[in-house]
Design a protein around this motif. Structure first.
Motif, PDB file in Angstrom:
ATOM      1  N   TRP A  36      -6.950  19.953 -31.871  1.00 20.17           N
ATOM      2  CA  TRP A  36      -7.634  19.616 -30.616  1.00 20.17           C
ATOM      3  C   TRP A  36      -7.393  20.687 -29.554  1.00 20.17           C
ATOM      4  N   TRP A 223     -13.243   3.042 -23.359  1.00 22.29           N
ATOM      5  CA  TRP A 223     -13.314   4.501 -23.542  1.00 22.29           C
ATOM      6  C   TRP A 223     -14.020   4.856 -24.845  1.00 22.29           C
ATOM      7  N   ALA A 224     -13.660   4.140 -25.928  1.00 26.83           N
ATOM      8  CA  ALA A 224     -14.266   4.432 -27.227  1.00 26.83           C
ATOM      9  C   ALA A 224     -15.764   4.167 -27.207  1.00 26.83           C
ATOM     10  N   ASN A 226     -17.707   4.335 -24.658  1.00 18.64           N
ATOM     11  CA  ASN A 226     -18.362   5.329 -23.799  1.00 18.64           C
ATOM     12  C   ASN A 226     -18.288   6.750 -24.362  1.00 18.64           C
ATOM     13  N   GLY A 227     -17.810   6.892 -25.595  1.00 17.39           N
ATOM     14  CA  GLY A 227     -17.847   8.199 -26.242  1.00 17.39           C
ATOM     15  C   GLY A 227     -16.513   8.894 -26.375  1.00 17.39           C
ATOM     16  N   ASN A 228     -15.493   8.443 -25.625  1.00 17.67           N
ATOM     17  CA  ASN A 228     -14.167   9.068 -25.732  1.00 17.67           C
ATOM     18  C   ASN A 228     -13.396   8.347 -26.840  1.00 17.67           C
ATOM     19  N   ILE A 229     -13.859   8.560 -28.080  1.00 11.69           N
ATOM     20  CA  ILE A 229     -13.394   7.756 -29.205  1.00 11.69           C
ATOM     21  C   ILE A 229     -11.904   7.968 -29.491  1.00 11.69           C
ATOM     22  N   SER A 231      -9.311   9.229 -27.641  1.00 10.19           N
ATOM     23  CA  SER A 231      -8.402   8.726 -26.606  1.00 10.19           C
ATOM     24  C   SER A 231      -8.462   7.208 -26.510  1.00 10.19           C
ATOM     25  N   GLY A 232      -9.677   6.657 -26.662  1.00  9.52           N
ATOM     26  CA  GLY A 232      -9.826   5.211 -26.573  1.00  9.52           C
ATOM     27  C   GLY A 232      -9.089   4.481 -27.674  1.00  9.52           C
ATOM     28  N   TRP A 234      -6.652   5.647 -29.405  1.00  6.05           N
ATOM     29  CA  TRP A 234      -5.226   5.911 -29.226  1.00  6.05           C
ATOM     30  C   TRP A 234      -4.608   4.920 -28.241  1.00  6.05           C
TER      31      TRP A 234
END
Length: 384
Positions: A36, A223-224, A226-229, A231-232, A234
């Motif tokens: 990452w 978050w997941a 909304n696209g921040n898979i 981090s969401g 996690w």
């Protein structure tokens, strides 16, 4: 101070006698972080896939885990200063954990051990910010902290800024009052001080932990979606773990039955101890063979507890050398071998040295051996 534990682990090295180990999941997380970060640095420096981006990613991952290790070392050394033994610091998927031999015996000790890790993390963040400001100037370093690309942006400054930002985030996250995280343990120590009851304080802090666990899960799912898979998911996983640990801590346990009972109330006040000045031959004949025990406490001329002499180690000395080998040379020393007479019996539950020897030595404020408390005495206290 680690929230959760893993299974088997691999030893990396030792620091001041403390085993530093990693769980298998740590290698997976290390790989994910490096991959990452290499993309992150490639985007920031507009040089994706370059050697510089990968080297910065590797250095940042090492710096990040070094920060986590220093955080746990803060807990470990604070615990040792307060008479709590530390066996292992283990890094794993969700951070680190300092494995203590016993629970804190007072709310003051609980607070000192819990706050030590965040204090170390704060110092790391401050030092990194000072380095960045000195190297790039306040304005340029602020831009780097905010991940804004400018003409003055360089790879090393970006790395320092990222490490500073991560430590600030770790500090803030750890201080949330979500037991069993550091903030939750600080809350428990305060509640324990106010109420005088460890179990009631634990239930209160665990209740907050469950609330924050549900919040983490909810925010992570949003978050997941909304696209921040990454981090969401996690954050949601951390929420599940926090919630589970807090729920387990909030349940009524046998420790509540022992609350208010001190070691002094149940201990044997006439422990048999080996004088430090005698040799191994006398120790075997006059103590191990005579009483048939597998261990004995060792004291100096003034009665100060020095450590434990174990029969297997004494018998391991060649017979021709036993007369000339002082027993003190074989003594095992560990803060976890002893406990103060005023400690609560509930603080001894789960103590690894209690499991090993079946007993703990009781000392006063001057370190003098005043008694011994055994597993059998704990059992009788529970029955009563």
């Amino acid at each position: 101070m680690g929230v959760f534990g893993g299974g088997s682990s691999i030893t990396l090295f030792r620091v001041a006698g403390i085993r530093i180990a990693v769980d298998w999941s740590w290698f997976f997380f290390l790989f994910i972080v490096i991959v990452w970060l290499s993309g992150f640095y490639g985007d920031i420096l507009d040089d994706r896939g370059s050697t510089q981006a990968y080297l910065l990613a590797l250095a940042s991952a090492v710096g990040f885990f070094g920060s986590i290790l220093l955080h746990e070392m803060g807990h470990a050394f604070a615990a040792r200063r307060n008479g709590i033994g530390i066996r292992t610091i283990r890094l794993w998927l969700f951070g680190g954990v300092a494995e203590m031999d016993q629970e804190s015996q007072t709310p003051g000790t609980e607070f000192k051990v819990a706050i030590a890790g965040p204090v170390v993390t704060l110092l790391i963040a401050v030092v990194l910010c000072l380095i960045g400001i000195q190297a790039a100037g306040a304005d340029s370093f602020r831009d780097a902290l905010e991940m804004r690309l400018t003409a003055d942006t360089t790879g090393p400054i970006t790395m320092v800024a990222w490490l500073a930002a991560v430590n600030i985030l770790v500090l803030g996250f750890n201080l949330l009052p979500a037991f069993p995280m550091d903030g939750g343990r600080i809350v428990r120590s305060i509640a324990w001080k106010i109420t005088g009851k460890r179990s009631a304080a634990t239930r209160f802090a665990a209740g907050l932990g469950r609330i924050f666990g549900f919040i983490f899960i909810g925010v992570g799912i949003l978050w997941a979606i909304n696209g921040n898979i990454f981090s969401g998911l996690w954050l949601a996983m951390i929420g599940f773990l926090v919630n589970g640990s807090a729920r387990a801590a909030s349940r009524s346990t046998v420790s509540e039955k022992l609350e208010g009972v001190t070691v002094a109330e149940v201990m044997d006040t006439e422990p048999v101890a080996i004088p430090a000045e005698i040799d191994c031959a006398r120790a075997l004949e006059e103590y191990f063979l005579r009483f048939g025990w597998s261990w004995f406490p060792v004291v100096d001329r003034n009665g100060v507890f020095l450590g434990m002499a174990v029969r297997d180690q004494v018998e391991g000395v060649p017979e021709v050398e036993r007369d000339s080998t002082p027993v003190i040379s074989l003594v095992e020393r560990n803060p976890g071998f002893s406990v103060s007479s005023g400690a609560g019996l509930d603080s001894l539950l789960g103590n690894s040295q209690m499991r090993r020897f079946g007993a703990l030595m009781v000392i006063d404020e001057h370190g003098l051996l005043t008694g011994v408390v055994t597993i059998e005495q704990l059992g009788r206290a529970l029955q009563a």
